[in-house]
Design a protein around this motif. Sequence first.
Motif, mmCIF file in Angstrom:
data_model
loop_
_atom_site.group_PDB
_atom_site.id
_atom_site.type_symbol
_atom_site.label_atom_id
_atom_site.label_comp_id
_atom_site.label_asym_id
_atom_site.label_seq_id
_atom_site.Cartn_x
_atom_site.Cartn_y
_atom_site.Cartn_z
ATOM 1 N N SER A 1 41.702 65.188 7.438
ATOM 2 C CA SER A 1 41.779 64.183 6.355
ATOM 3 C C SER A 1 40.712 64.447 5.290
ATOM 4 O O SER A 1 40.951 64.279 4.099
ATOM 5 N N ARG B 1 41.556 65.178 1.421
ATOM 6 C CA ARG B 1 41.035 64.235 0.426
ATOM 7 C C ARG B 1 40.123 64.946 -0.565
ATOM 8 O O ARG B 1 40.088 64.606 -1.744
ATOM 9 N N SER C 1 45.512 61.428 -1.204
ATOM 10 C CA SER C 1 45.092 60.057 -0.909
ATOM 11 C C SER C 1 45.271 59.814 0.590
ATOM 12 O O SER C 1 45.883 60.617 1.300
ATOM 13 N N LEU C 2 44.746 58.682 1.020
ATOM 14 C CA LEU C 2 44.871 58.333 2.432
ATOM 15 C C LEU C 2 46.334 58.065 2.786
ATOM 16 O O LEU C 2 46.751 58.256 3.930
ATOM 17 N N ASP C 3 47.120 57.661 1.779
ATOM 18 C CA ASP C 3 48.556 57.394 2.005
ATOM 19 C C ASP C 3 49.256 58.639 2.553
ATOM 20 O O ASP C 3 50.074 58.557 3.471
ATOM 21 N N GLU C 4 48.925 59.775 1.960
ATOM 22 C CA GLU C 4 49.576 61.019 2.379
ATOM 23 C C GLU C 4 49.235 61.353 3.837
ATOM 24 O O GLU C 4 50.079 61.813 4.587
ATOM 25 N N VAL D 1 48.423 59.156 6.157
ATOM 26 C CA VAL D 1 49.117 58.195 7.029
ATOM 27 C C VAL D 1 50.592 58.581 7.162
ATOM 28 O O VAL D 1 51.165 58.526 8.252
ATOM 29 N N ARG D 2 51.166 59.000 6.065
ATOM 30 C CA ARG D 2 52.584 59.435 6.103
ATOM 31 C C ARG D 2 52.755 60.611 7.073
ATOM 32 O O ARG D 2 53.728 60.674 7.825
ATOM 33 N N GLN E 1 52.520 59.385 10.644
ATOM 34 C CA GLN E 1 53.751 58.668 11.016
ATOM 35 C C GLN E 1 54.890 59.657 11.270
ATOM 36 O O GLN E 1 55.709 59.481 12.165
ATOM 37 N N PHE F 1 40.678 55.632 9.030
ATOM 38 C CA PHE F 1 40.502 54.606 7.997
ATOM 39 C C PHE F 1 39.059 54.093 7.989
ATOM 40 O O PHE F 1 38.457 53.912 6.931
ATOM 41 N N TYR G 1 36.866 56.687 6.516
ATOM 42 C CA TYR G 1 37.110 56.696 5.063
ATOM 43 C C TYR G 1 36.339 55.541 4.388
ATOM 44 O O TYR G 1 35.676 55.735 3.372
#
Lengths: 153, 300
Positions: free
Chosen positions: B96, B100, B105-108, B110-111, B114, B154, B157
């Motif tokens: 991560s 970054r 972003s952190l969204d990527e 998390v995606r 998942q 998270f 981060y």
Amino acid sequence: MARIEGMHLTPLGGGDVLIEPGEGFDPTDPDLYAEPLLAWLQAQRALRLIYDLGNVVLLDQVYYAWLLRLERLCRLADVELVVVNMRPAAAFALARILREPPPFACALDVDRARARPPRRAAQARAAEAAARCQSAQPAKATDAAASSSQPSR
Amino acid sequence: MARKKKTAAREAGTGRKPVNKLLIELLMLNTGRISDVIEREGQQIFGRDNLLSNEEITDYSLEFLELFASLLHAGERIDRRGPEYRALREFFNTFSKRIRARGASLDEFVRYIQFLQRVFLENLDAAEEVSFEDARAVVVLLGSLFNDIILDIFHIYLEEKERTIQAQQEELRQTSTPVTEIWDGVLALPIIGTLDSSRAMMVMERLLTRIERDRAKAVVMDVTGVSSIDTQVSHHLVQMIRAISLMGAEPILTGIRPDIARSLTSLNIDLGQVTTRSTLAEGLKEAFRRLGVLVGAGAG
């Protein structure tokens, strides 16, 4: 150099005297020092007492009370008290507890204290300045000032 | 703990395989396919903006599968304090940070996590011999494992963000109160913004140290940039002025705007014994005058 219990006293010449509190000095008992110190200052015909705070790390209410007492004592003997070498931490702490400016003068170090115009001479100059303002003859006043600003000792 | 024991007993009683073992079997059977899917999706998420090269994506995918397999092999239950779990956590932490640092972003992230979870679930779906109970146990395990990893990352981060904000605040504080030696023995301190207690203490500490170090004779404090003044700010100002005098330097206060002057008088703050000048320039002239330095316009 003279020694009163807990403090070193050094005549520097010109009426200046250096006082350095040492290890055994106890600011909670000002009566212990008042009389012998005043006697010594008078014997030395001191005009200015330079108090070295270089070894004092923290100035608290008790120590400040001692300095106030010493200033009153000096004023009685017509000696000017100048505090020197105050550490930043001590100045910081003291500024936080003071409610009004201290009655004594402060200087960065002994040389700066000695370079200050003596209080008596300063007072004399102030009196002369006042006299000059009142006088209708500026030239004469200047002459008078010149003659009276000669060192009295 | 009691629940885990109960589950293990139930598994032993029903002759069911432990979830870890089941997952390992799934992984072994479909390693090639899982690895391909992970690489392909990784390229879609991270390759699009050149966040990672194809080689890096392949390396990360293989490393992840290796670490995940080690974790499953470590025991019948996943030990959150075990070295295998810590290694997997560290892998995602490094991963991560890397993406970054390259602008993701952190969204990527998390995606991506998942998606990894989904890959295993899809494989589970394809395996016909897996019972409903087993499938449910695998879903629970994967969910809890990947959610923990997301939470860990998270938190890391957030901690990093917090540290960055604090460092920026500190830097701002340092730069907003520069103590500058304008001339030999003359320090200038322009104060900008508000003067709260922590800032006043910091400014005072730095200023007094500079007075001692530079053997300053005069300090010009300029309050032109002070937006408003209240009891606390004025109190700090008076303390600063007093501390400067105690150090044996002469304080000169400049830049008192009319509204600030009105506030000071209404707060009954007596600056009668303080030398004040209207502008910083006038204050500097006063400081020079006291030092016996003559400043004037050149003949040319």
